[in-house]
Design an enzyme around this catalytic site. Structure first.
Site, PDB file in Angstrom:
ATOM      1  N   THR A 158     111.536  30.698  10.519  1.00  0.00           N
ATOM      2  CA  THR A 158     111.973  29.148  10.541  1.00  0.00           C
ATOM      3  C   THR A 158     111.729  28.504  11.836  1.00  0.00           C
ATOM      4  OG1 THR A 158     113.878  30.196   9.215  1.00  0.00           O
ATOM      5  CG2 THR A 158     114.406  27.772   9.965  1.00  0.00           C
TER       6      THR A 158
ATOM      7  N   THR B  54     117.950  30.922  12.748  1.00  0.00           N
ATOM      8  CA  THR B  54     116.833  31.630  12.164  1.00  0.00           C
ATOM      9  C   THR B  54     117.272  33.067  11.988  1.00  0.00           C
ATOM     10  OG1 THR B  54     114.756  32.304  12.646  1.00  0.00           O
ATOM     11  CG2 THR B  54     115.773  31.794  14.441  1.00  0.00           C
TER      12      THR B  54
END
Length: 347
Positions: free
Chosen positions: A211, A262
């Site tokens: 991410t 993330t």
């Protein structure tokens, strides 16, 4: 005579008080920005020196893009969106152009953004033709009464608002596709030795999380946060992680902090990680550093979750906390100092 002097004193005093209670607006001169490009099993021995430099170069380009906006008096929302777009346009990261493939061989994109001043937020999930998902998330926030739109509806909304759409083939990156093939082969081997069959997905735990995210503080003291992702390699059944979930993968509040996460999304959702950090600051008066450590190194880790966060508070304090071997990250603090990192150890 004394009466006249007294009246003059009263007038002067009232003017002085008026100036005190109605000061001219001032802005917070501190600006800062922090970004991540994903956390996971990122080991120095697995990156060539050339590839390592590519990552650092792109991280620096992205963080400087946002910092320049802040320097010029731009908003934290603009800085977050433009910074994430740089990362979305790079095949190096699992967002936008570099998104991983689902089990069906598609690229499904998620993103979210939040304004710490108004607490407004926008998010999208499962889109396949939107070039820059973070821009669509912001458009949802600013041009609809909703927070989260998904799939065909989100893409129809993007078209209605004139956002750039691309053919799904735009997102094809060869090494991402090879990762899918390896994941499927591993899944097949493990399923042959397991009786859970239909609902078993052995690839999740060993996935690398790619991410991207950004948190920024502008001259007016406003914090914004955003996150964008392609999710997990080989994901099935329309799986959606924490990136588009406000409070889990993204959160911003001027009174506390901004956070972008993330990692293994299911655990970030269950722990409401981004909001939990802000809540610890609000209710327990913990510092950003202490709150982030408690959530990532204790709560998340004890439950079995892995990943990390970037965060920024109203003072310009920057935190990059993770419990994995590495996290692609960069920041420019309130003194203008640039920091770049990939691995756990100091670099």
């Amino acid at each position: 005579m004394k009466r006249i002097v007294f009246l003059i004193f009263l007038v002067a005093f009232s003017q002085c008080k008026s100036g005190e209670t109605n000061p001219s607006p001032t802005s917070n001169n501190k600006i800062a920005i922090v970004i991540h490009g994903g956390a996971g099993t990122i080991l120095k021995e697995n990156l060539t020196p050339e590839l390592e430099q590519e990552y650092k170069k792109k991280l620096e380009e992205a963080v400087r893009t946002g910092y320049k906006i802040l320097q010029n008096g731009g908003s934290s929302l603009d800085a977050v969106e433009k910074t994430i777009r740089v990362l979305e346009d790079s095949p190096l990261f699992n967002a936008g152009k570099g998104a991983v493939f689902t089990n069906q061989g598609k690229n499904e994109l998620d993103a979210s953004i939040m304004d710490g001043k108004s607490l407004k937020a926008g998010a999208i999930a499962g889109v396949t033709t939107v070039k820059n998902p973070i821009t669509l998330a912001r458009t949802v926030m600013e041009k609809s009464e909703h927070v989260l739109l998904a799939r065909e509806g989100a893409e129809f909304f993007a078209a209605q608002n004139g956002l750039e759409l691309v053919d799904p083939s735009y997102f094809y990156v060869e090494n991402r596709y090879q990762s899918l093939l390896r994941a499927k082969e591993k899944e097949k081997i493990e399923l042959d030795h397991d009786d859970k069959a239909e609902f078993y997905d052995p690839t999740i735990k060993d996935s690398k999380y790619g991410t991207v995210g950004c948190v920024a503080l502008d001259k007016n003291g406003n914090i914004a946060a955003g996150t964008s992702t392609g999710g997990m390699t080989n994901k099935k059944w329309g799986r959606i992680g924490d990136a588009p979930i406000i409070g889990a993968g993204t959160y911003a509040n001027n009174s506390t902090c901004g956070v972008s996460a993330t990692g293994w999304g299911e655990f970030f959702i269950r722990n409401v990680v981004a909001y939990d950090i802000a809540a610890l600051m609000d209710y327990k008066k913990k510092t950003l550093e202490k709150a982030s450590q408690e959530v990532i190194q204790k709560k998340l880790t004890q439950l079995g979750g892995t990943g990390g966060i970037i965060a920024l508070d109203k003072k310009g304090t920057i935190v990059m906390e993770f419990n994995t071997p590495g996290m692609y990250r960069a920041a420019i603090d309130s003194n203008g100092k640039l920091t770049l990192g990939i691995y756990k150890e100091n670099e």
